[in-house]
Design an enzyme around this catalytic site. Structure first.
Site, mmCIF file in Angstrom:
data_model
loop_
_atom_site.group_PDB
_atom_site.id
_atom_site.type_symbol
_atom_site.label_atom_id
_atom_site.label_comp_id
_atom_site.label_asym_id
_atom_site.label_seq_id
_atom_site.Cartn_x
_atom_site.Cartn_y
_atom_site.Cartn_z
ATOM 1 N N ARG A 170 8.472 6.649 25.007
ATOM 2 C CA ARG A 170 9.905 6.590 25.343
ATOM 3 C C ARG A 170 10.014 6.348 26.843
ATOM 4 O O ARG A 170 9.009 6.304 27.549
ATOM 5 C CB ARG A 170 10.594 7.903 24.961
ATOM 6 C CG ARG A 170 9.983 9.101 25.663
ATOM 7 C CD ARG A 170 10.702 10.404 25.367
ATOM 8 N NE ARG A 170 10.078 11.488 26.125
ATOM 9 C CZ ARG A 170 10.533 12.727 26.167
ATOM 10 N NH1 ARG A 170 11.591 13.072 25.482
ATOM 11 N NH2 ARG A 170 9.933 13.642 26.883
ATOM 12 N N ASN A 208 18.022 9.693 29.183
ATOM 13 C CA ASN A 208 17.282 10.949 29.318
ATOM 14 C C ASN A 208 16.252 10.811 30.419
ATOM 15 O O ASN A 208 15.453 9.865 30.426
ATOM 16 C CB ASN A 208 16.564 11.289 28.004
ATOM 17 C CG ASN A 208 16.042 12.714 27.982
ATOM 18 O OD1 ASN A 208 16.827 13.660 27.952
ATOM 19 N ND2 ASN A 208 14.739 12.864 28.020
ATOM 20 N N GLU A 209 16.300 11.685 31.377
ATOM 21 C CA GLU A 209 15.282 11.760 32.437
ATOM 22 C C GLU A 209 14.815 10.378 32.895
ATOM 23 O O GLU A 209 13.649 10.005 32.704
ATOM 24 C CB GLU A 209 14.104 12.606 31.976
ATOM 25 C CG GLU A 209 14.473 14.069 31.806
ATOM 26 C CD GLU A 209 13.286 14.966 31.528
ATOM 27 O OE1 GLU A 209 12.216 14.455 31.130
ATOM 28 O OE2 GLU A 209 13.429 16.186 31.699
ATOM 29 N N CYS A 214 9.349 -0.998 36.561
ATOM 30 C CA CYS A 214 8.858 -2.147 35.803
ATOM 31 C C CYS A 214 8.542 -3.257 36.804
ATOM 32 O O CYS A 214 9.251 -3.418 37.798
ATOM 33 C CB CYS A 214 9.945 -2.576 34.819
ATOM 34 S SG CYS A 214 9.605 -4.131 33.981
ATOM 35 N N CYS A 216 8.142 -6.602 35.947
ATOM 36 C CA CYS A 216 8.282 -7.881 35.251
ATOM 37 C C CYS A 216 8.954 -8.898 36.177
ATOM 38 O O CYS A 216 9.488 -8.539 37.230
ATOM 39 C CB CYS A 216 9.097 -7.693 33.978
ATOM 40 S SG CYS A 216 10.866 -7.536 34.262
ATOM 41 N N CYS A 219 12.428 -7.975 37.318
ATOM 42 C CA CYS A 219 12.484 -6.896 38.317
ATOM 43 C C CYS A 219 12.043 -7.412 39.684
ATOM 44 O O CYS A 219 12.634 -7.053 40.707
ATOM 45 C CB CYS A 219 11.621 -5.712 37.881
ATOM 46 S SG CYS A 219 12.380 -4.791 36.518
ATOM 47 N N GLU A 361 18.269 21.507 30.205
ATOM 48 C CA GLU A 361 17.145 21.897 29.348
ATOM 49 C C GLU A 361 16.382 23.034 30.010
ATOM 50 O O GLU A 361 16.250 23.078 31.240
ATOM 51 C CB GLU A 361 16.161 20.734 29.173
ATOM 52 C CG GLU A 361 16.677 19.546 28.411
ATOM 53 C CD GLU A 361 15.614 18.450 28.294
ATOM 54 O OE1 GLU A 361 14.417 18.752 28.435
ATOM 55 O OE2 GLU A 361 16.000 17.286 28.093
ATOM 56 N N GLU A 409 6.367 17.010 19.691
ATOM 57 C CA GLU A 409 6.969 18.242 20.195
ATOM 58 C C GLU A 409 7.120 19.320 19.129
ATOM 59 O O GLU A 409 7.952 20.210 19.250
ATOM 60 C CB GLU A 409 8.290 17.893 20.888
ATOM 61 C CG GLU A 409 7.986 17.111 22.164
ATOM 62 C CD GLU A 409 9.189 16.719 23.000
ATOM 63 O OE1 GLU A 409 10.237 16.414 22.405
ATOM 64 O OE2 GLU A 409 9.063 16.703 24.224
ATOM 65 N N LYS A 410 6.266 19.225 18.091
ATOM 66 C CA LYS A 410 6.385 20.198 16.990
ATOM 67 C C LYS A 410 6.026 21.608 17.429
ATOM 68 O O LYS A 410 6.425 22.576 16.790
ATOM 69 C CB LYS A 410 5.553 19.765 15.779
ATOM 70 C CG LYS A 410 4.068 19.642 16.030
ATOM 71 C CD LYS A 410 3.353 19.102 14.793
ATOM 72 C CE LYS A 410 1.863 18.926 15.024
ATOM 73 N NZ LYS A 410 1.562 17.946 16.085
ATOM 74 N N PHE A 411 5.257 21.734 18.517
ATOM 75 C CA PHE A 411 4.906 23.075 18.999
ATOM 76 C C PHE A 411 5.660 23.455 20.261
ATOM 77 O O PHE A 411 5.324 24.433 20.918
ATOM 78 C CB PHE A 411 3.390 23.178 19.245
ATOM 79 C CG PHE A 411 2.576 23.046 17.985
ATOM 80 C CD1 PHE A 411 2.941 23.746 16.835
ATOM 81 C CD2 PHE A 411 1.447 22.238 17.947
ATOM 82 C CE1 PHE A 411 2.201 23.620 15.672
ATOM 83 C CE2 PHE A 411 0.699 22.117 16.787
ATOM 84 C CZ PHE A 411 1.077 22.807 15.639
HETATM 85 C C1 GAL Z 1 11.944 17.025 28.879
HETATM 86 C C2 GAL Z 1 12.599 15.973 28.002
HETATM 87 C C3 GAL Z 1 12.829 16.487 26.603
HETATM 88 C C4 GAL Z 1 11.596 17.163 26.084
HETATM 89 C C5 GAL Z 1 11.173 18.249 27.040
HETATM 90 C C6 GAL Z 1 9.958 19.024 26.606
HETATM 91 O O1 GAL Z 1 11.353 16.487 29.992
HETATM 92 O O2 GAL Z 1 13.830 15.570 28.546
HETATM 93 O O3 GAL Z 1 13.195 15.408 25.777
HETATM 94 O O4 GAL Z 1 10.581 16.236 25.921
HETATM 95 O O5 GAL Z 1 10.879 17.662 28.273
HETATM 96 O O6 GAL Z 1 9.618 19.997 27.568
#
Ligand code: GAL
Length: 740
Positions: A170, A208-209, A214, A216, A219, A361, A409-411
């Site tokens: 991503r 997101n973040e 790039c 290319c 750019c 977050e 990110e399951k854990f």
């Molecule tokens: C952040 C991100 C989230 C998730 C999280 C896990 O940097 O924005 O999507 O991945 O980390 O800690």
């Protein structure tokens, strides 16, 4: 100090979104939001006479509560509607109210090019609204669908090695690609048109973040155009970049390549361009949202002291600042990490002049990408959240609401675990925190107004990174000569004393402050020297260190003696040369007898020792060893009505900086948040506004700590308990208090 008596605060200083605020939500605040500006009306009772807002509107004007919730990905559970039902039930239990949704949902929203599926999102939005919850609705550009990468390879980045990156992962799209921009425009327009006026829509969460670059052809062309606008002629560019060195002269704009370069000016300009292009992309994302929903605020989540982008340039584009906090609070002396995190909170609050920010977050438990993802100890979650609020957050939000069943990110920690959701310790922590928040409505919109500012400047950090020497450095790695760490070390003594600090960049307004601490101000950006001089002349106190005023904005050395660019006369010293020390050096400094700051003993120093000659400055400490024993290590000079302190060397963390800061604070009579002595690892923050003041008291250590409050009587806002006299704080205990 003179303070601007602003009646109108420009939107670049304070922006509150483009919603008219709801009168009922704000008692003593006289603010009016109109497109593009925030107008602070004449001061009233409870409003600071500085013209700065006394109290800000809530993030969601009609919802004057601390926002609680986090990233939620219902698109991963569409085939199991029972899970989503269960989520809503659990959300109610935790006192949550706000969720970031749709962040990585592009392939669920547009499974094939031009075929859109909004039914599932309609359902989620409607159900959020029905529960009285709110959505930070994301634009999905952080993760592009596979069909797009396949059909339009140009949306995938080209890396520094010149290779087109694969689809996977991503945050790996090109910010310049016309196709990507067009696809983003379409999906953002559809989202904005569909959900405008929706009761659940509270804010736009842009992508997101943002991160990365790039290389290319699009750019590179954009970079060259940006340079043309900046320098106009190649001659000017060659001079600014000092390209006669190693035969690097540029003869045509097309020759300019940012891949690998010994030209510091080029490296710096590339980083500036990457920020520019990212912000430009963000503006492109925002345009359709603003047009359909002009009153809905926009924000994007930033990351710690991220070195890849100059976040201050984002501040103008966002209505609210938000950031993602993942501190490492595992070490024995984790209170130091708490102090480091506090600096970052202060920076994000300062980016919009004290406007409460969004903690977007944080992990409710462990973070799976850390080397040793230790669990939070009992009390640590509550503490982390109350610290954020104490520094100016009006939200406590998590990544993530529910753990994904599969993939990377399951854990990762979540409010809802894979099994027995309600019985977990983490879930219970969140429930308890949600209950506590019901007592904190009065905190919403209050702020922190420090007398002290610390300068942490991303461009200065870049300049230190690219400069080979005075110690060896490695371009393109975040080896910044410990600039960020040095800022933290100068910040920590204030945190220990409970003295609030704004964290600003060198382009920020200094006139609001009585004391400005600017460690390693290596690069002087345009206009900075003049503003610093005016600040000191008018009575401000400035702290400078070694490696200040060394280069200009394209990394050309400021000749004529350091600290250059006019700082030499302010500091009243001349720095002749700088010694680099091996680890564990014997070098120590000795405070001068009877020095004005009351420092005594002897202090170890590390890394750098400048040989400086006083040119009017008084000597506060001298070196003890080596051939420059007896030369000044710390000086103070009077300039105009102000004073400039100069550290010629880098103190080992804590010792000398603690003694210096304590002496300075008492000399300047800096107000503490609470006028009591705090044991190491205990801190206190204060938020005020609307006639109320809240104290956030924390023991950040693993052992009991005793604070002597003397005659001060404080009341716990949650249970009304009174604290006074000698008070024992349990490990990781945190309280929100008001004067009894
Ligand atoms: C952040 C991100 C989230 C998730 C999280 C896990 O940097 O924005 O999507 O991945 O980390 O800690």
């Amino acid at each position: 100090m003179s303070r601007p008596d602003l009646r109108e605060v420009n939107v670049s200083d304070v922006t509150i979104g483009r919603r008219p605020f709801l009168k009922g939500a704000l008692s003593a605040t006289a603010l009016l939001a109109v497109p593009g500006r925030l107008i602070a009306l004449a001061p009233q009772a409870g409003q600071a006479s500085s013209g700065l807002a006394d109290r800000y509107p809530p993030i969601i004007p009609e919802f004057p509560h601390i926002l609680h919730g986090g990233d939620w990905s219902p698109e991963q559970w569409l085939s199991e509607p029972g899970v989503i039902d269960e989520d809503f039930r659990l959300m109610e239990k935790t006192g949550s109210n706000t969720f970031s949704i749709g962040i990585f949902a592009w392939s669920s929203l547009e499974p094939e090019e031009g075929r859109f599926e909004f039914a599932w999102l309609d359902d989620i939005m409607n159900r959020l609204a029905a529960h009285g919850f709110h959505a930070f609705l994301a634009t999905p550009s952080g993760g592009k669908p596979r069909w797009m990468s396949e059909k339009y390879p140009e949306v995938r980045r080209i890396n520094r090695a010149g290779q087109r990156e694969p689809h996977g992962g991503r945050h790996n799209h090109c910010f310049t690609s016309p196709v990507y921009r067009e696809k983003v425009r379409i999906i953002n327009t559809k989202l904005a048109e569909r959900y405008k006026g929706h009761k659940a829509l509270a804010a736009w969460h842009i992508s997101n973040e943002f991160s990365g670059a790039c290389f290319c052809p699009y750019c590179l062309t954009a970079f060259r155009d940006w340079l043309k606008a900046r320098y106009t002629t190649l001659d000017a560019l060659n001079r600014a970049w000092w390209t006669a060195f190693w035969s690097q002269t540029i003869q045509s704009w097309d020759q300019i390549e940012p891949f690998e370069s010994a030209v510091d000016g080029l490296n710096l300009d590339w980083d500036r361009f990457v920020t520019h292009q990212t912000v430009d992309f963000m503006k492109h994302e925002i345009a359709p949202l603003r047009s359909a929903t002009p009153s809905v605020p926009v924000t994007t989540n930033m990351m710690t002291m991220f070195v890849g982008l100059d976040y201050w340039r984002f501040a103008d584009v966002c209505d609210r600042i938000s950031w993602d906090a993942y501190p490492r609070l595992h070490a024995e002396d984790s209170w130091k990490q708490v102090a480091d995190m506090s600096l970052i909170h202060d920076m994000y609050r300062s980016m919009k002049g004290g406007l409460p920010f969004i903690l977007m977050e944080s992990t409710p438990s462990a973070t799976n990408w850390m080397q040793t993802p230790q669990l939070k100890k009992p009390g640590q979650h509550r503490q982390e959240m109350l610290l954020a609020i104490g520094h100016g957050a009006d939200t406590t939000m998590y990544f993530q609401w529910r753990k994904s069943q599969g993939s990377a990110e399951k854990f990762h920690g979540a409010v809802v675990d894979h099994g027995e959701a309600e019985r977990t310790r983490v879930f219970q922590d969140i429930v308890a925190h949600g209950a506590l928040l019901t007592h904190l409505d009065g905190v919403v919109g209050t702020t922190v107004r420090p007398e002290v500012a610390l300068v942490y400047d991303t461009e200065v950090r870049w300049a230190l990174m690219y400069s080979q020497g005075p110690r060896q450095t490695n371009p393109r790695t975040p080896f910044d000569k410990d600039y960020a760490q040095t800022c933290q070390e100068h910040y920590r003594p204030f945190w220990k004393l409970g003295i609030p600090v704004d964290v600003i960049e060198s382009l920020s307004d200094f006139t609001r402050y009585r004391l400005v601490v600017a460690p390693m101000l290596f690069m002087l950006r345009p206009g900075v020297a003049g503003r610093i001089e005016a600040f000191v002349k008018a009575g401000g106190t400035l702290v400078l260190t070694y490696l200040s005023g060394v280069v200009n904005e394209t990394e050309l050395v400021l000749r004529g003696g350091w600290p250059g660019g006019g700082l030499r006369k302010l500091a009243g010293i001349w720095s002749e040369e700088i010694d680099a020390l091996y680890p564990n050096p014997p070098q120590r400094v000795v405070p001068a007898a009877g020095n004005a700051l009351g420092m005594s003993g002897e202090f170890p120093v590390k890394d750098y020792c400048e040989r400086v000659h006083p040119e009017g400055a008084a000597v506060l400490a001298t070196y003890k060893t080596d051939f420059y024993a007896g030369m000044p290590a710390l000086t103070v000079n009077t300039f105009g009505a102000g004073q400039v302190y100069y550290f010629a060397t880098r103190p080992t963390a804590d010792g000398m900086l603690d003694a210096f800061t304590r002496g300075l604070a008492s000399r300047l009579k800096l107000a503490r948040n609470l006028a009591v002595e705090l044991p190491e690892g205990v801190t206190v923050q204060k938020r005020s506004g609307g006639g109320r003041t809240f104290y956030f008291l924390h023991n950040c250590r693993r052992e009991d700590q005793v604070v002597d409050l003397g005659a001060i009587r404080l009341k716990d806002v949650a249970d009304g308990r009174i604290m006074t006299g000698k008070t024992t704080l349990a490990p990781f205990a945190s309280f929100v208090l008001e004067r009894a």
